[in-house]
Motif scaffolding. Structure first.
Motif, short mmCIF file in Angstrom:
data_model
loop_
_atom_site.label_atom_id
_atom_site.label_comp_id
_atom_site.label_asym_id
_atom_site.label_seq_id
_atom_site.Cartn_x
_atom_site.Cartn_y
_atom_site.Cartn_z
N SER A 110 -22.48 -17.94 51.72
CA SER A 110 -21.74 -17.65 50.35
C SER A 110 -21.51 -16.51 50.08
CB SER A 110 -22.42 -18.45 49.29
OG SER A 110 -21.81 -18.05 48.06
N ASP A 111 -20.15 -16.01 49.43
CA ASP A 111 -20.05 -14.73 48.93
C ASP A 111 -19.55 -14.99 47.42
OD1 ASP A 111 -17.34 -15.70 49.28
OD2 ASP A 111 -16.59 -13.98 50.58
N LYS A 112 -19.53 -16.02 46.93
CA LYS A 112 -19.23 -16.39 45.49
C LYS A 112 -20.45 -16.71 44.66
CE LYS A 112 -15.55 -18.56 42.68
NZ LYS A 112 -16.40 -19.28 41.98
N PHE A 113 -20.82 -16.05 43.67
CA PHE A 113 -21.92 -16.13 42.89
C PHE A 113 -21.37 -16.32 41.54
CE2 PHE A 113 -24.46 -15.44 46.25
CZ PHE A 113 -25.86 -14.75 45.96
N SER A 114 -21.52 -17.67 40.51
CA SER A 114 -21.37 -17.53 39.32
C SER A 114 -22.46 -17.29 38.37
CB SER A 114 -20.80 -19.11 38.94
OG SER A 114 -19.44 -18.97 39.70
N PHE A 115 -22.18 -16.80 37.10
CA PHE A 115 -23.25 -16.38 36.34
C PHE A 115 -23.14 -17.06 34.97
CE2 PHE A 115 -23.40 -13.19 39.57
CZ PHE A 115 -25.02 -12.79 39.44
N ASN A 116 -24.39 -17.15 34.28
CA ASN A 116 -24.51 -17.60 32.95
C ASN A 116 -25.15 -16.51 32.32
OD1 ASN A 116 -24.54 -18.76 30.37
ND2 ASN A 116 -25.86 -20.65 31.10
N ASP A 118 -27.02 -13.43 32.48
CA ASP A 118 -27.45 -12.51 33.47
C ASP A 118 -28.11 -13.15 34.62
OD1 ASP A 118 -29.48 -12.95 32.24
OD2 ASP A 118 -30.52 -10.73 32.36
N LYS A 119 -27.97 -14.70 34.44
CA LYS A 119 -28.67 -15.51 35.40
C LYS A 119 -27.73 -16.17 36.37
CE LYS A 119 -32.56 -15.67 33.47
NZ LYS A 119 -34.04 -15.07 33.90
N VAL A 120 -27.87 -16.35 37.49
CA VAL A 120 -27.00 -16.99 38.52
C VAL A 120 -26.98 -18.42 38.30
CG1 VAL A 120 -26.43 -17.67 41.02
CG2 VAL A 120 -27.52 -15.42 40.54
N SER A 121 -25.71 -19.12 38.22
CA SER A 121 -25.62 -20.16 37.70
C SER A 121 -25.56 -21.48 38.77
CB SER A 121 -24.58 -20.65 36.63
OG SER A 121 -23.69 -20.11 36.70
N GLU A 122 -24.52 -20.56 39.82
CA GLU A 122 -24.08 -21.50 40.91
C GLU A 122 -23.80 -20.45 42.20
OE1 GLU A 122 -21.25 -24.42 39.34
OE2 GLU A 122 -19.71 -23.06 40.13
N VAL A 123 -23.79 -20.94 43.39
CA VAL A 123 -23.38 -20.45 44.42
C VAL A 123 -22.53 -21.10 45.47
CG1 VAL A 123 -24.27 -19.23 46.70
CG2 VAL A 123 -25.66 -18.93 44.44
N SER A 124 -21.21 -20.68 45.51
CA SER A 124 -20.34 -21.46 46.39
C SER A 124 -20.08 -20.90 47.55
CB SER A 124 -19.00 -21.38 45.73
OG SER A 124 -19.15 -22.20 44.11
N GLY A 125 -20.13 -21.80 48.69
CA GLY A 125 -20.00 -21.30 49.95
C GLY A 125 -19.59 -22.43 50.88
N GLN A 126 -20.04 -22.03 52.14
CA GLN A 126 -19.77 -22.90 53.30
C GLN A 126 -20.86 -23.48 54.03
OE1 GLN A 126 -16.19 -23.72 54.04
NE2 GLN A 126 -15.59 -22.59 52.31
N LEU A 127 -20.89 -24.80 54.40
CA LEU A 127 -22.25 -25.45 54.98
C LEU A 127 -21.63 -25.75 56.34
CD1 LEU A 127 -25.03 -26.13 55.00
CD2 LEU A 127 -24.12 -28.51 54.15
N THR A 128 -22.20 -25.43 57.38
CA THR A 128 -21.93 -25.65 58.80
C THR A 128 -23.05 -26.50 59.14
OG1 THR A 128 -20.70 -23.65 59.20
CG2 THR A 128 -21.41 -24.96 61.10
#
Length: 194
Positions: A110-116, A118-128
């Motif tokens: 993953s190279d996409k972190f979303s925040f709420n 200063d806390k990470v709320s989700e991490v989007s990426g690719q699962l192989t």
């Protein structure tokens, strides 16, 4: 004319330097295998829940709290699957399911972190998995960074989860018997600043 050219050059240099300073805040973290667990849950005929975990995993995290960016790469060893029942583990490793002999690893990148805040709320990426790659978003149920009193270094981590349709990766075994397609993934991760 010369003054304005010099001013533009100075502004451009300041922009480059400030970009470099922002990038310098990104830090490298190594996954702590003793505080990182990758588990799955799937219903068993609507009566109970089958659970398993992968005991061997490794990975790295790049994390910039100030810039609210990050990258993560986690690899799990499919031969290390552990359900607590050795005959079930052998079936999970077989060609019916994870086919560990042919596909010894599962990878999430993953190279996409979303925040709420200063806390990470989700991490989007690719699962192989089984040589097929599909997008997955892991939602954080908690996240924190702290100074480890034992390691004397910063540690960041959290609990993340997602529900996936396993048939997207060709994991079709048991669907014809009534086993659900949906699998709940739970990833507990802590990573140590390097």
């Amino acid at each position: 004319m010369r003054k304005s050219s010099f001013a533009l050059l100075a502004l451009a240099a300041a922009a480059v330097l400030s970009t470099g300073a922002a990038q310098a805040q990104s830090a490298a973290y190594a996954i702590d295998p003793t505080h990182t667990f990758v588990t799955f849950e799937i219903g068993h005929f609507g009566a109970t829940t089958n659970r398993g975990r992968f005991d061997k995993k490794e990975g790295t995290v790049q994390f910039d709290r100030a810039g609210k960016t990050g990258k993560v790469e986690i690899t799990v060893d499919t031969t290390s699957i552990n359900s607590g029942t050795p005959p079930f583990d052998k079936h999970l490793q077989s060609a019916d399911l994870f086919n560990a002999a042919k596909y010894p690893t599962i990878k999430f990148v993953s190279d996409k972190f979303s925040f709420n805040g200063d806390k990470v709320s989700e991490v989007s990426g690719q699962l192989t998995l089984l040589d097929k790659t599909n997008p997955v978003t892991l939602k954080a149920t908690q996240f924190n960074c702290y100074q480890s009193p034992m390691l004397k270094r910063e540690v960041c981590g959290g609990d993340f989860e997602a529900t996936i349709d396993r048939t997207q990766w060709g994991l079709d075994y048991g669907v014809q018997y009534g086993f659900p397609k949906n699998v709940r993934l739970v990833v507990q991760i802590e990573a140590i600043k390097q």
